[in-house]
Design a protein around this motif. Structure first.
Motif, mmCIF file in Angstrom:
data_model
loop_
_atom_site.group_PDB
_atom_site.id
_atom_site.type_symbol
_atom_site.label_atom_id
_atom_site.label_comp_id
_atom_site.label_asym_id
_atom_site.label_seq_id
_atom_site.Cartn_x
_atom_site.Cartn_y
_atom_site.Cartn_z
ATOM 1 N N LYS A 1 30.718 28.544 12.925
ATOM 2 C CA LYS A 1 30.663 27.624 11.787
ATOM 3 C C LYS A 1 29.480 26.666 11.868
ATOM 4 O O LYS A 1 28.939 26.412 12.944
ATOM 5 N N PHE A 2 29.140 26.092 10.731
ATOM 6 C CA PHE A 2 28.019 25.159 10.689
ATOM 7 C C PHE A 2 28.382 23.995 9.782
ATOM 8 O O PHE A 2 28.581 24.158 8.590
ATOM 9 N N LYS A 3 28.471 22.808 10.382
ATOM 10 C CA LYS A 3 28.934 21.640 9.623
ATOM 11 C C LYS A 3 27.789 20.662 9.401
ATOM 12 O O LYS A 3 27.077 20.327 10.340
ATOM 13 N N ILE A 4 27.674 20.204 8.174
ATOM 14 C CA ILE A 4 26.610 19.263 7.817
ATOM 15 C C ILE A 4 27.246 17.993 7.263
ATOM 16 O O ILE A 4 28.162 18.058 6.445
ATOM 17 N N ALA A 5 26.737 16.847 7.716
ATOM 18 C CA ALA A 5 27.187 15.568 7.156
ATOM 19 C C ALA A 5 25.976 14.810 6.627
ATOM 20 O O ALA A 5 24.856 14.995 7.112
ATOM 21 N N VAL A 6 26.228 13.984 5.620
ATOM 22 C CA VAL A 6 25.154 13.186 5.020
ATOM 23 C C VAL A 6 25.562 11.717 5.012
ATOM 24 O O VAL A 6 26.658 11.374 4.555
ATOM 25 N N THR A 7 24.681 10.862 5.493
ATOM 26 C CA THR A 7 24.962 9.432 5.424
ATOM 27 C C THR A 7 23.728 8.688 4.943
ATOM 28 O O THR A 7 22.611 9.186 5.060
ATOM 29 N N ALA A 8 23.943 7.518 4.385
ATOM 30 C CA ALA A 8 22.815 6.719 3.908
ATOM 31 C C ALA A 8 22.939 5.285 4.373
ATOM 32 O O ALA A 8 22.256 4.407 3.896
ATOM 33 N N SER A 9 23.849 5.062 5.312
ATOM 34 C CA SER A 9 24.122 3.696 5.736
ATOM 35 C C SER A 9 23.842 3.549 7.224
ATOM 36 O O SER A 9 24.044 4.480 8.000
ATOM 37 N N GLY A 10 23.377 2.374 7.613
ATOM 38 C CA GLY A 10 23.182 2.091 9.037
ATOM 39 C C GLY A 10 24.497 2.139 9.794
ATOM 40 O O GLY A 10 24.536 2.386 10.991
ATOM 41 N N HIS A 11 25.594 1.906 9.076
ATOM 42 C CA HIS A 11 26.906 2.049 9.689
ATOM 43 C C HIS A 11 27.420 3.449 9.404
ATOM 44 O O HIS A 11 27.804 3.756 8.288
ATOM 45 N N ASP A 12 27.409 4.271 10.414
ATOM 46 C CA ASP A 12 27.764 5.668 10.186
ATOM 47 C C ASP A 12 29.270 5.843 10.106
ATOM 48 O O ASP A 12 29.985 5.564 11.066
ATOM 49 N N ARG A 13 29.732 6.345 8.979
ATOM 50 C CA ARG A 13 31.168 6.624 8.821
ATOM 51 C C ARG A 13 31.411 8.125 8.663
ATOM 52 O O ARG A 13 32.421 8.542 8.119
ATOM 53 N N THR A 14 30.455 8.940 9.092
ATOM 54 C CA THR A 14 30.602 10.385 8.901
ATOM 55 C C THR A 14 30.685 11.149 10.225
ATOM 56 O O THR A 14 30.765 12.366 10.219
ATOM 57 N N ALA A 15 30.620 10.454 11.348
ATOM 58 C CA ALA A 15 30.527 11.127 12.650
ATOM 59 C C ALA A 15 29.296 12.033 12.674
ATOM 60 O O ALA A 15 29.312 13.146 13.195
ATOM 61 N N LEU A 16 28.227 11.516 12.108
ATOM 62 C CA LEU A 16 27.009 12.292 11.881
ATOM 63 C C LEU A 16 26.542 13.050 13.124
ATOM 64 O O LEU A 16 26.222 14.230 13.064
#
Ligand code: HEM
Ligand code: SF4
Lengths: 551, 160, 89
Positions: A165-180
Motif C-alpha cells: 500500500k501507499f499512503k499520502i497525507a497533505v498538510t498546510a499547517s505548522g501544527h501537523d494533525r495528519t501524522a505526516l
C-alpha cells in the motif's frame, strides 16, 4: 466542499458496476478467493474475524449532512446500526454481506461517496488536516490538493498493483494533525522565500512492524509539478520496492535502504522526464476549479465573543474547542471517546443526530479526524451552549479532546482477523481509570495509542504512551512504549521492557503517569518530560519491585 | 490460448523458445539471458526476435538493441505483481519503443484495461478470458483521470 | 474443531458431520488429528464449490476453544455483547 461534476459521478458509478461484476464472478466461482481478494481490497472489503468489513473513504475527512444520513441509513439497512471511525479518515462497517456490497456502494455513490482504494496495494485514500479551512495558521486550505491527488490516484493504470500500500497525507499547517511523517509520502504546503506557495515532499514513513519517519526528498516543488513528482516517486517504488517479503515491501524500506541522496536521484530522473512530457502538469484552471469548491463558507461578521466558562459546558469548551481563523467562530471537537466506550464508534442515531445539527451549527460541514474524533469546523461561539446541549443529548459531549482518555485504539481481537490481543478492552479500562475530569486536566496533553498487533493501526509507535498487544502462547500480553509522537515533533516510541498481562497493563500505565506528575517541570508535557529524562524513571515506575516477574 | 493483437484475435508467428531448446526456424521469443548470450547470432538470423522479460527485469537492460527488436514480451509471474505495468510505460516513454509489447503469464480480466493504458498492445489471453470478455474489459471504465501512453483524453481534458 | 466463513455473507461456520452449522456448540469435536485432517480435506471441497472460504482447524479443551481469538469468534465482540452469535442465544 468538493462536488462531483458529471464526469466524477460517472466514474464512481462505473466503478461500482465494475465491482458488481467482480462480486458476481466470485459468487459464480469464476474468480477464486485468491484472485478476488486484491480486487475486493481495492474496494475496501475485508474478511474479518466475524464477518466482512467494508471501509468507506471520507475524502480528506469532510462530510455533509446528506452523507451522514446515508451512512446512518447504511448502518441500519445493511449493518448492525453503527460504524467505526478509523485513524485514516475512513468509516468501517463490521457486518456487511458480500452480496449486498455492490448495492451499498451504489447507495453511497448517490451522495458522492465510495470505498475506492481504502485498502489494497495501491495509492490509498488521501488524508488531510481535519481543521482545514478553519485553522488560523494554515498556508492555504490543503483539501484542493488532496482532491487533486485523489483524482490522479483513482484507478491509476500503472500503480494499482504495487508491492504494498501507499499512503499520502497533505498538510498546510505548522501544527501537523495528519501524522505526516508516518506516511509513505507526505505533502506539506509551504511558502518559499518569494512568498510563492509550493510543496515540501517527504518520503519513506510508515508504522507496522518496522516504523520509520519519512525524510524530505524535495524542499520545494512548484504547484503545477506536484502530480509529476508524485508519479515519479510511485514509479521508483513500483519498479524497485521489494516484493519478496511483505514486511519489507513498503517504500519506507526502499527509502531507508537507498538513503536520501540515491532516492532523490532516482526520483529526480523520473521527474525530469515526466515533467518534460508535460501531460501531468496541473493547469492553473484546474487548480482554480477545484479550489472554488473549497472557498470559505459565508462567515458572518461577528463581534469578538468570549468563550463560555463554568460547569460542564466550561469544561467541555476548555478541552474541545480550538481557535478559529474568523472572529466570533470556534472549532469544536466531538469526542468519540466516551468514558469506558469503544473509541471511534458511532451509532446510526448519532450519525443522524449530527446530520440534523450541521446546518444550524457548522455551516453544513463535519470533519473526521485521524484521532478517531469528529470536528465541527465552523461554530459560532455564541452557539456553544445550545450546541453543547444538543451534543449532550446525543451522548457526544465527552469533555476530553486531547486529554488522556481521548485514546486512539484499533479494533483488535474483538473484530480483527490479524489481531494478537484485544485493544478496545484495554482502552476502556484505562479510560475508566482516568475518568475524573480534574485529574485529566492536571495530566494535560498525553496521547495513548493502542494496537492489537504489530501492524500498528492504532499508531502505538506514535503514542506519547503506546501499547502493543502481543500473543504469548495464546495469552494476551501488552508492551508499553514511551516517547512517540505523530505531530510536527514526530518520533518513534521505545519499548519499555517485557509485556504486561491483560489485568496489569492499566496499572502500569497509571504508575507511569504518576511518575510523570512527580517528575515534570512546570509546563512540561509528558512527551517533553520523557524526552528529557529518558526511559529509565518510567521503567522503574512501571515495573517497580516486580520487575523480573512481569514477563 | 488466444492471442489478441491491437484489439483483435491474431495468429502468432512467434515460437517461444526455452533457454535450452534448439532454435527453430522463423520468428522466435527468447529470454533476456539467452538474448544476451546469443545476441549477435540472433540478430544476424534476419528473422524477427522477441525478448521475454521477467517481472524483475527492466527493459532498460536491452539498451540500444531495442530498435532492432519488433517484440518485447513482459511476463506476469503473479497477477498481483504490477511491475510489468511500469516496464511497459517505460518502453513507450523513455525508451520510445514502437514495436509490439505483449503480456504473458498470470494476469486477469480485471487488469486488461490498465495494461492497454500503459502500452500493451498484445495479450496471450489466460484461459479465463475469452476474446469477448477482452472487449468487455475495455468498456468497463469509459472515463480516466490519468494521462497515459494510450493518449486517451482524461477527465480534466474533457472538462475543458 | 473446524471453522470457515460462508462466502456469500461472511457468517462464521463450524463443521458438523460433513456440513456446516452456525454455532460452535452444535459442531463436531475431533478427538484424533486424523479425523480433523479428513474433515479439513472435505471442507476444501466446499471451498472449490465457492460455498465457504478460509477453513482452518483450531484447538479446543473441554468443548471450549483454547485461544481467545476463537472464543471471541464463536461469541461475537467481547465489547458488544449485543452483537454476533452471543446475541442470538
Ligand atoms: C479491522 C481490520 C483491519 C485490518 C485487517 C488492518 C490491516 C492492516 C495491516 C495489515 C497493516 C500493516 C500494513 C503494512 O505494514 O504494510 C495496517 C496498517 C495500518 N492500519 Fe489497519 N487494519 C484494520 C483496521 C484498521 C483501523 C480500524 C484503522 C484505524 C483505527 C487502521 C489504520 C491503519 C493505520 C494507520 C496503519 C499504519 C500504516 C502504516 O503502517 O504506516 N486499520 N492495517
Ligand atoms: S493493529 Fe493489528 S489488531 Fe489492530 S486493527 Fe490493525 S491489524 Fe488488526
Amino acid at each position: 466542499m468538493y462536488r462531483y461534476d458529471e464526469f466524477d459521478a460517472r466514474f464512481v458509478a462505473e466503478r461500482t458496476e465494475q465491482f458488481r461484476f467482480q462480486v458476481e464472478r466470485r459468487l459464480k466461482g469464476e474468480l477464486s478467493e485468491d484472485q478476488f481478494k486484491p480486487f475486493r481490497l481495492m474496494n475496501g472489503l475485508y474478511l474479518q474475524l466475524h464477518a466482512y468489513m467494508l471501509r468507506i473513504a471520507v475524502p480528506y475527512g469532510t462530510l455533509s449532512a446528506p452523507q451522514l444520513r446515508m451512512l446512518a441509513h447504511i448502518a441500519r439497512k445493511y449493518d448492525r446500526g453503527y460504524g467505526h471511525f478509523t485513524t485514516r479518515q475512513n468509516l468501517q462497517f463490521n457486518w456487511p454481506k458480500l452480496k449486498d456490497v455492490p448495492d451499498i456502494l451504489a447507495e453511497l455513490a448517490t451522495v458522492e461517496m465510495h470505498a475506492i482504494q481504502t485498502s489494497g496495494n495501491c495509492v490509498r485514500n488521501v488524508t488531510s488536516d481535519h481543521f482545514a479551512g478553519a485553522d488560523a495558521e494554515e498556508v492555504e486550505d490543503p483539501r484542493p490538493v488532496a482532491e487533486l491527488i485523489r483524482q490522479w490516484s483513482s484507478l491509476h493504470p500503472e500503480f494499482s498493483f504495487l508491492g504494498r500500500k501507499f499512503k499520502i497525507a497533505v498538510t498546510a499547517s505548522g501544527h501537523d494533525r495528519t501524522a505526516l511523517r508516518y506516511h509513505d509520502a507526505g505533502v506539506e504546503i509551504v511558502k518559499n522565500s518569494d512568498g510563492r506557495v509550493g510543496y515540501r515532499i517527504y518520503v519513506g514513513g510508515g508504522m507496522g512492524r518496522t516504523p520509520y519517519l519519512s525524510y524530505v526528498v524535495a524542499e520545494f516543488i512548484e504547484k503545477p509539478d506536484l502530480l509529476a513528482y508524485l508519479e515519479a516517486i510511485l514509479r521508483v517504488f513500483n519498479e524497485s520496492g521489494r516484493r519478496d517479503n511483505i514486511y519489507k515491501a513498503r517504500i519506507k524500506i526502499l527509502a531507508h535502504t537507498l538513503g536520501v541522496t540515491a532516492m532523490r536521484d532516482r526520483i529526480e530522473r523520473e521527474f525530469a522526464e515526466i515533467k518534460a512530457a508535460g501531460t501531468l502538469e496541473v493547469p492553473e484552471k484546474e487548480c482554480a476549479r477545484i479550489e472554488a469548491y473549497f472557498a470559505p463558507p459565508a462567515f458572518a461578521d461577528l463581534p469578538e465573543t468570549a468563550l463560555p466558562t463554568g460547569g460542564a459546558l466550561g469544561d467541555w469548551v476548555t478541552s474541545n474547542t480550538h481557535p478559529h481563523r474568523v472572529r466570533g467562530y470556534t472549532i469544536v471537537t466531538i469526542s468519540l471517546k466516551p468514558i469506558g466506550g469503544v473509541p471511534g464508534d458511532a451509532s446510526h442515531e448519532q450519525l443522524d443526530g449530527l446530520a440534523a445539527l450541521l446546518d444550524d451549527f457548522s455551516l453544513g460541514e463535519l470533519r473526521v479526524s485521524h484521532e478517531q474524533n469528529l470536528v465541527l469546523p465552523h461554530v459560532r461561539i455564541k452557539d456553544l451552549p445550545a450546541l453543547h446541549e444538543r451534543l449532550t443529548a446525543l451522548g457526544l459531549a465527552t469533555p476530553n479532546a486531547g486529554l488522556i482518555t481521548d485514546l486512539i485504539c484499533c479494533p483488535g481481537l474483538d473484530y480483527c482477523d490479524l489481531a494478537n490481543a484485544r485493544s478496545i478492552t484495554i482502552a476502556q479500562e484505562i479510560s475508566k481509570r482516568f475518568a475524573d475530569g480534574a485529574r485529566q486536566h492536571e495530566i494535560g496533553d498525553l496521547k495513548i495509542k493502542i494496537s492489537g498487533c504489530v501492524n500498528a493501526c492504532g499508531h502505538h509507535h506514535a503514542g506519547h504512551i503506546g501499547i502493543l498487544g502481543v500473543d504469548k502462547k495464546g495469552v494476551e500480553y501488552y508492551q508499553l512504549l514511551i516517547g512517540g509522537s505523530a505531530a510536527e515533533d514526530a518520533s518513534i516510541g521505545e519499548i519499555l521492557g517485557p509485556g504486561f498481562g491483560e489485568h496489569e497493563i492499566a496499572d502500569a500505565v497509571e504508575r507511569v503517569v504518576d511518575a510523570y506528575l512527580k517528575l515534570r517541570q512546570p509546563g512540561e508535557r509528558f512527551l517533553e518530560t520523557s524526552r528529557r529524562l529518558g526511559l529509565e524513571p518510567f521503567r522503574t515506575a512501571a515495573y517497580g519491585e516486580q520487575r523480573d516477574g512481569a514477563d | 490460448m488466444a492471442l489478441i493483437k491491437n484489439g483483435t484475435v491474431a495468429s502468432d508467428p512467434y515460437t517461444d523458445v526455452a533457454d535450452d531448446a534448439v532454435l527453430p526456424a522463423g520468428p522466435v521469443i527468447v529470454s533476456l539471458q539467452r538474448f544476451r548470450a546469443e545476441r549477435d547470432g540472433l540478430l544476424a538470423r534476419n528473422t524477427p526476435v522477441g525478448v521475454r522479460l521477467a517481472p524483475d527485469q527492466s527493459p532498460e537492460a536491452l539498451g540500444g538493441d531495442l530498435d532492432r527488436l519488433p517484440l518485447v514480451v513482459l511476463e506476469f509471474a503473479k497477477f498481483r505483481d504490477g511491475r510489468p505495468l511500469s516496464w511497459a510505460r517505460l518502453l513507450r516513454t523513455r525508451l520510445k519503443f514502437t514495436g509490439e509489447i505483449r503480456a504473458t503469464g498470470d494476469f486477469l480480466y480485471d487488469q486488461i484495461a490498465f495494461m492497454v493504458r500503459v502500452g500493451f498492445d498484445a495479450f496471450e489471453l489466460p484461459a479465463s478470458v475469452t476474446p469477448a470478455l477482452f472487449q468487455r474489459a475495455l468498456g468497463e471504465m469509459t472515463l480516466v483521470y490519468q494521462p497515459s501512453t494510450d493518449g486517451k483524453k482524461t477527465i480534466r481534458e474533457l472538462r475543458d | 474443531m473446524l471453522t470457515a466463513n460462508r462466502l456469500i455473507d461472511g457468517t462464521v461456520l463450524y463443521w458438523r458431520g460433513g456440513g456446516w452449522v452456525e454455532t460452535l456448540g452444535e459442531a463436531d469435536v475431533f478427538a484424533e488429528p486424523q479425523t480433523a485432517d479428513a474433515a479439513l480435506a472435505a471442507a476444501k471441497d466446499f471451498v472449490t464449490r465457492n460455498v465457504v472460504v478460509n477453513p482452518y482447524l483450531f484447538e479446543v479443551k473441554d468443548g471450549r476453544p483454547v485461544a481467545e481469538r476463537e472464543i471471541i469468534r464463536a461469541a461475537g465482540p467481547s465489547v458488544r455483547r449485543d452483537l454476533g452469535k452471543q446475541a442470538d442465544v
